[in-house]
Design an enzyme around this catalytic site. Structure first.
Site, PDB file in Angstrom:
ATOM      1  N   VAL A  31       0.807  -1.222   0.000  1.00 26.18           N
ATOM      2  CA  VAL A  31       0.000   0.000   0.000  1.00 26.18           C
ATOM      3  C   VAL A  31       0.839   1.270   0.000  1.00 26.18           C
ATOM      4  O   VAL A  31       0.291   2.366  -0.118  1.00 26.18           O
ATOM      5  CB  VAL A  31      -0.966   0.031   1.210  1.00 26.18           C
ATOM      6  CG1 VAL A  31      -2.024  -1.052   1.072  1.00 26.18           C
ATOM      7  CG2 VAL A  31      -0.212  -0.098   2.530  1.00 26.18           C
ATOM      8  N   TYR A  32       2.148   1.155   0.134  1.00 26.09           N
ATOM      9  CA  TYR A  32       2.975   2.360   0.122  1.00 26.09           C
ATOM     10  C   TYR A  32       2.939   2.981  -1.271  1.00 26.09           C
ATOM     11  O   TYR A  32       3.339   2.357  -2.261  1.00 26.09           O
ATOM     12  CB  TYR A  32       4.419   2.032   0.502  1.00 26.09           C
ATOM     13  CG  TYR A  32       4.634   1.632   1.947  1.00 26.09           C
ATOM     14  CD1 TYR A  32       3.604   1.674   2.882  1.00 26.09           C
ATOM     15  CD2 TYR A  32       5.888   1.208   2.392  1.00 26.09           C
ATOM     16  CE1 TYR A  32       3.804   1.306   4.206  1.00 26.09           C
ATOM     17  CE2 TYR A  32       6.102   0.848   3.719  1.00 26.09           C
ATOM     18  CZ  TYR A  32       5.053   0.896   4.608  1.00 26.09           C
ATOM     19  OH  TYR A  32       5.279   0.526   5.918  1.00 26.09           O
ATOM     20  N   GLY A  33       2.452   4.213  -1.320  1.00 30.05           N
ATOM     21  CA  GLY A  33       2.326   4.882  -2.613  1.00 30.05           C
ATOM     22  C   GLY A  33       1.386   4.160  -3.547  1.00 30.05           C
ATOM     23  O   GLY A  33       1.544   4.238  -4.772  1.00 30.05           O
ATOM     24  N   ASP A  34       0.400   3.445  -2.976  1.00 31.61           N
ATOM     25  CA  ASP A  34      -0.543   2.660  -3.792  1.00 31.61           C
ATOM     26  C   ASP A  34       0.189   1.673  -4.697  1.00 31.61           C
ATOM     27  O   ASP A  34      -0.211   1.450  -5.849  1.00 31.61           O
ATOM     28  CB  ASP A  34      -1.441   3.575  -4.632  1.00 31.61           C
ATOM     29  CG  ASP A  34      -2.381   4.409  -3.783  1.00 31.61           C
ATOM     30  OD1 ASP A  34      -2.821   3.916  -2.732  1.00 31.61           O
ATOM     31  OD2 ASP A  34      -2.649   5.567  -4.158  1.00 31.61           O
TER      32      ASP A  34
END
Length: 328
Positions: A52-55
């Protein structure tokens, strides 16, 4: 950089890890490349990310840098799955979601395995044994070398680890747990740390610098314009640690730094790095200059009297039943 074993396993990681929370959002490819190269050249190996980091952009960016900049074999890549952008269900620990998320992570990373795969958070709506089965399947299939959890409280960690240990050779023991831990957040010491020590699980502290507050940059109500505290989307993340209680701890860290002729960052990072059970704090830096400053802690060991003073000023309230009742 010194290497440490992760928990009761044979996996060794650098005792400082590189975090990628802002990659693909606030950190572009050029800065990410500088960070990774600086980290690798200093002997760092553990690089932590999440789907989920930076989508997903953080994993994609890391994948583009692997091999082209740093050999895959030199890195211990850790990623996480389970957090979802759904306001009604923040965590999905179902076996189907987790395994699909792992496959997507491997595609973005451009690798056929990750070294450590973490469940990002506890899912109260999915049976724990189903969630843990995803870890077993990931390791048995070779898509992950080791397994862990993240953001589990004490009873959740103990239950998960005990379940895995109940069937050795069939279930994968938990190697590590990633959780916030710093001089400004010592709640982990109540139950998570004792459970981890007893069960042989290595701690990978996130936000080891108190979300940047322990660097001293926010002293005297200062708000540097390029800081996370001044960022629209990260200000709520920093704000809880800008209160009076945190201020007393920051002042103590500054005093220790002045006495040792080092920086507050070095003092705070050395303190958490050498806590019992800690394998590697995960440091998120905005640029290579910040990362170099953090990596300079390798040569620093805090004197015992400094550690005791910092322990005292930051001590959380521990009462029954967290401590032995006979001492209360």
């Amino acid at each position: 950089m010194e290497q440490r074993y992760l928990g009761r396993t044979g996996l060794r990681v650098s005792r400082i890890g590189l975090g990628t929370l802002t990659w693909g959002r606030d950190t572009d490819e050029h800065d990410a490349a500088d960070l990774l190269k600086t980290f690798w050249e200093a002997g760092g190996s553990l690089v932590d990310t999440a789907d989920v980091y930076g989508d997903g952009e953080a994993e994609y960016l890391l994948g583009r840098l692997i091999e082209g900049l740093v050999p895959r074999r030199d890195l211990v890549i850790s990623t996480k799955a389970g957090s979802v952008p759904d306001p009604d269900r923040r965590v999905d620990g179902s076996r189907g979601h987790l395994l699909s998320a792992l496959d997507a992570s491997l595609t973005r990373l451009g690798t056929d395995y990750v070294d450590i795969w973490h469940i990002h958070a506890f899912d109260p709506y999915t049976p724990l044994e189903e969630t843990l089965q995803a870890l077993d399947m990931a390791v048995s299939s070779g898509r992950a070398r080791y397994a862990g959890v993240s953001n589990f409280c004490g009873w959740q960690l103990a239950k998960a680890a005990t379940w895995q240990l109940a069937a050795p050779g069939t279930r994968t023991r938990l190697a590590g747990t990633q959780i916030e831990y710093s001089l400004l957040q010592r709640g982990v010491e109540r139950e998570v740390l004792p459970a981890a020590l007893d069960l042989g699980i290595g701690l990978l502290p996130s936000s080891p610098l108190g979300r940047g507050v322990l660097t001293g940059k926010y002293r005297a109500d200062a708000m540097p314009p390029d800081s996370r505290g001044a960022s629209d989307h990260l200000a709520p993340f920093v704000e809880p640690y800008l209160d009076e209680t945190a201020g007393h701890v920051v002042e103590a860290v500054q005093t220790a730094a002045d006495g040792l002729a080092v920086t507050p960052l070095q003092v705070a990072l050395a303190w958490i790095r050498d806590r019992p059970g800690v394998a590697a704090p995960i440091v998120g830096a905005r640029n290579s200059q910040q990362l170099t400053a953090a990596l300079s802690v390798e040569a620093l060991s805090l004197p015992d009297e400094i550690c005791r003073a910092l322990d005292d000023v930051s001590a959380p309230v521990h009462r029954y039943p967290d401590h032995d009742w006979s001492t209360l």
